[in-house]
Design a protein around this motif. Structure first.
Motif, short mmCIF file in Angstrom:
data_model
loop_
_atom_site.label_atom_id
_atom_site.label_comp_id
_atom_site.label_asym_id
_atom_site.label_seq_id
_atom_site.Cartn_x
_atom_site.Cartn_y
_atom_site.Cartn_z
N GLY A 1 -20.83 6.68 6.53
CA GLY A 1 -21.68 5.74 7.28
C GLY A 1 -22.91 6.43 7.83
N SER A 2 -22.72 7.63 8.37
CA SER A 2 -23.86 8.41 8.88
C SER A 2 -24.81 8.79 7.76
N PHE A 3 -24.26 9.16 6.62
CA PHE A 3 -25.07 9.51 5.44
C PHE A 3 -25.91 8.31 5.02
N ASN B 1 -23.33 19.50 3.39
CA ASN B 1 -24.49 19.96 4.17
C ASN B 1 -24.90 18.99 5.27
N GLU B 2 -24.14 17.93 5.43
CA GLU B 2 -24.41 16.95 6.48
C GLU B 2 -23.79 17.42 7.80
N PRO B 3 -24.32 16.95 8.94
CA PRO B 3 -23.76 17.38 10.23
C PRO B 3 -22.25 17.15 10.35
N ALA B 4 -21.76 16.03 9.87
CA ALA B 4 -20.33 15.74 9.97
C ALA B 4 -19.52 16.48 8.93
N GLY B 5 -20.17 17.08 7.95
CA GLY B 5 -19.48 17.75 6.87
C GLY B 5 -18.58 18.89 7.30
N LYS B 6 -18.93 19.54 8.40
CA LYS B 6 -18.12 20.67 8.86
C LYS B 6 -16.75 20.24 9.38
N TYR B 7 -16.57 18.94 9.62
CA TYR B 7 -15.28 18.44 10.12
C TYR B 7 -14.40 17.87 9.01
N LEU B 8 -14.89 17.85 7.80
CA LEU B 8 -14.17 17.22 6.70
C LEU B 8 -13.40 18.25 5.88
N TYR C 1 -30.10 8.19 5.10
CA TYR C 1 -30.86 8.25 3.86
C TYR C 1 -31.18 6.91 3.21
N ARG C 2 -30.81 5.83 3.84
CA ARG C 2 -31.11 4.51 3.27
C ARG C 2 -31.75 3.67 4.37
N LYS C 3 -32.93 3.18 4.11
CA LYS C 3 -33.70 2.44 5.11
C LYS C 3 -34.22 1.13 4.53
N TYR C 4 -34.34 0.15 5.41
CA TYR C 4 -34.98 -1.11 5.03
C TYR C 4 -36.48 -0.93 5.15
#
Length: 90
Positions: A55-57, A22-29, A61-64
């Motif tokens: 890396g995009s994921f 469901n990620e934007p790059a997922g459609k290319y995988l 979804y992970r922030k300092y």
């Protein structure tokens, strides 16, 4: 690549596809084609695509969080937890 190597790589890729679908790059995988037995360069290209998507994921979804001094996964549960802590401080 041998059939057994393609199957081994695809087991990992299937798990990643579930996470990234469901990620934007997922459609290319996609998984490696087990019928045509891809060349090593095809497998490397596929893995680079997955690495980029992961890396995009991670960035999404992970922030300092300076208030906590650590990196955190941003989930609905963590947001609710931080909201509760914030309300307790008021």
């Amino acid at each position: 690549m041998s059939s057994s190597k393609v199957k081994l790589v695809n087991r990992v890729l299937k798990d990643l596809l579930e996470i990234l679908k469901n990620e934007p790059a997922g459609k290319y995988l996609m998984e490696l084609d087990e019928d045509s037995l891809p060349q090593m360069s095809d497998a490397v290209l596929t893995m680079v695509q997955f690495e980029t998507a992961l890396g995009s994921f991670h960035t999404r979804y992970r922030k300092y969080l300076p208030d906590f001094g650590e990196n955190y996964w941003i989930t609905s549960e963590s947001i609710e937890y931080w909201r509760q802590i914030s309300e307790e401080d008021v």
